[in-house]
Design an enzyme around this catalytic site. Structure first.
Site, PDB file in Angstrom:
ATOM      1  N   ASP A  14      57.523 -38.992 -18.645  1.00  0.00           N
ATOM      2  CA  ASP A  14      56.956 -40.184 -17.992  1.00  0.00           C
ATOM      3  C   ASP A  14      57.850 -40.530 -16.798  1.00  0.00           C
ATOM      4  O   ASP A  14      59.035 -40.799 -16.972  1.00  0.00           O
ATOM      5  CB  ASP A  14      56.959 -41.325 -19.027  1.00  0.00           C
ATOM      6  CG  ASP A  14      56.477 -42.636 -18.445  1.00  0.00           C
ATOM      7  OD1 ASP A  14      56.269 -43.574 -19.234  1.00  0.00           O
ATOM      8  OD2 ASP A  14      56.318 -42.729 -17.210  1.00  0.00           O
ATOM      9  N   GLY A  48      46.312 -44.370 -13.536  1.00  0.00           N
ATOM     10  CA  GLY A  48      47.196 -43.195 -13.593  1.00  0.00           C
ATOM     11  C   GLY A  48      48.655 -43.519 -13.384  1.00  0.00           C
ATOM     12  O   GLY A  48      49.164 -44.529 -13.866  1.00  0.00           O
ATOM     13  N   VAL A  49      49.335 -42.649 -12.640  1.00  0.00           N
ATOM     14  CA  VAL A  49      50.782 -42.852 -12.463  1.00  0.00           C
ATOM     15  C   VAL A  49      51.049 -44.114 -11.644  1.00  0.00           C
ATOM     16  O   VAL A  49      52.025 -44.824 -11.871  1.00  0.00           O
ATOM     17  CB  VAL A  49      51.426 -41.593 -11.827  1.00  0.00           C
ATOM     18  CG1 VAL A  49      51.039 -41.429 -10.371  1.00  0.00           C
ATOM     19  CG2 VAL A  49      52.936 -41.628 -11.974  1.00  0.00           C
ATOM     20  N   ASP A  50      50.133 -44.451 -10.745  1.00  0.00           N
ATOM     21  CA  ASP A  50      50.231 -45.686  -9.940  1.00  0.00           C
ATOM     22  C   ASP A  50      50.259 -46.896 -10.888  1.00  0.00           C
ATOM     23  O   ASP A  50      51.123 -47.773 -10.802  1.00  0.00           O
ATOM     24  CB  ASP A  50      49.003 -45.729  -9.030  1.00  0.00           C
ATOM     25  CG  ASP A  50      49.086 -46.789  -7.933  1.00  0.00           C
ATOM     26  OD1 ASP A  50      48.069 -46.975  -7.251  1.00  0.00           O
ATOM     27  OD2 ASP A  50      50.148 -47.425  -7.773  1.00  0.00           O
ATOM     28  N   SER A 106      47.821 -36.020  -6.667  1.00  0.00           N
ATOM     29  CA  SER A 106      46.391 -35.712  -6.463  1.00  0.00           C
ATOM     30  C   SER A 106      45.733 -34.920  -7.584  1.00  0.00           C
ATOM     31  O   SER A 106      44.524 -34.647  -7.505  1.00  0.00           O
ATOM     32  CB  SER A 106      46.157 -34.947  -5.143  1.00  0.00           C
ATOM     33  OG  SER A 106      46.137 -35.851  -4.062  1.00  0.00           O
ATOM     34  N   TYR A 133      42.289 -37.745  -8.316  1.00  0.00           N
ATOM     35  CA  TYR A 133      41.893 -37.141  -7.026  1.00  0.00           C
ATOM     36  C   TYR A 133      41.482 -35.672  -7.168  1.00  0.00           C
ATOM     37  O   TYR A 133      41.201 -35.006  -6.182  1.00  0.00           O
ATOM     38  CB  TYR A 133      42.989 -37.336  -5.989  1.00  0.00           C
ATOM     39  CG  TYR A 133      43.038 -38.750  -5.394  1.00  0.00           C
ATOM     40  CD1 TYR A 133      42.173 -39.750  -5.849  1.00  0.00           C
ATOM     41  CD2 TYR A 133      43.935 -39.086  -4.396  1.00  0.00           C
ATOM     42  CE1 TYR A 133      42.209 -41.028  -5.324  1.00  0.00           C
ATOM     43  CE2 TYR A 133      43.986 -40.368  -3.864  1.00  0.00           C
ATOM     44  CZ  TYR A 133      43.106 -41.324  -4.329  1.00  0.00           C
ATOM     45  OH  TYR A 133      43.138 -42.597  -3.804  1.00  0.00           O
TER      46      TYR A 133
END
Ligand code: APR
Length: 171
Positions: free
Chosen positions: A9, A31-33, A121, A125
């Site tokens: 993580d 997501g990671v954002d 991405s 994405y």
């Protein structure tokens, strides 16, 4: 430059800078954002809002990168970058390479010695991992950046396998 591949993580990584796979809006997402904003706390969103009110009134363009402080994360900075939306991008490979390259340029400007990247991405994405991993590794390896440690933090087994295969093919 040492390049590491780890499964984990990105929000727990004790590095100078963590790269966020953001969207152009720069105001968080999934997501990671979403994980980075959740772990960093509201200070991160405030810093992003200030960017939108100043340097990037129309948002962060694809392939560009910008740094903020990291709020409650172990890291000192978050480097936000926007990767290509694969099905819509005219030249996804070049946009993806730019996101990695510009993130390292910002890291060099900050004087960051260690940087953690997610697999940009390859989630929402929809960039195929088998195409994205070689671009990520090649771009970072040939960047000329003075960052000493780049750690790719892969969230799942598929991503780790794709990056390991790409690393073997590059060497
Ligand atoms: N640590 C490391 N990697 C993670 C984490 C985490 N905590 N959470 C997710 N990932 C991985 C995903 O598994 C994927 O491999 O990050 C990679 C990128 O996926 P996304 O986060 O979906 O990012 P991206 O594909 O670049 O799409 C960006 O999705 O989350 C939204 O707000 C974001 O709109 C933006 C878009």
């Amino acid at each position: 430059m040492r390049i590491e591949l780890v499964r984990g993580d990105i929000t727990t990584q004790d590095v100078d800078a963590v790269v966020n796979a953001a969207n152009s809006g720069l105001l968080g997402g999934g997501g990671v954002d979403g994980a980075i904003h959740a772990a960093a706390g509201p200070e991160l969103l405030e810093a992003c809002r200030r960017l939108r009110a100043s340097t990037f009134p129309d948002g962060l363009p694809t392939g560009k990168a910008v740094a903020t402080d990291a709020g409650r994360l172990p890291a000192r900075w978050v480097i936000h970058t926007v990767g290509p939306i694969y099905p819509r991008a005219a030249d996804p490979a070049s946009d993806l390479a730019s996101a990695y390259r510009q993130s390292l340029r910002v890291a060099d400007e900050l004087g960051a010695g260690s940087v953690a990247f997610p697999s940009i991405s390859t989630g929402a994405y929809a960039y195929p991992l088998t195409e994205a991993a070689p671009i990520a590794l090649r771009t970072v390896a040939t960047s000329g950046s003075s960052v000493e440690l780049v750690r790719f933090v892969l969230f799942g087994g598929a991503a780790l396998d794709a990056f390991r295969r790409a690393e073997r093919d590059l060497s």
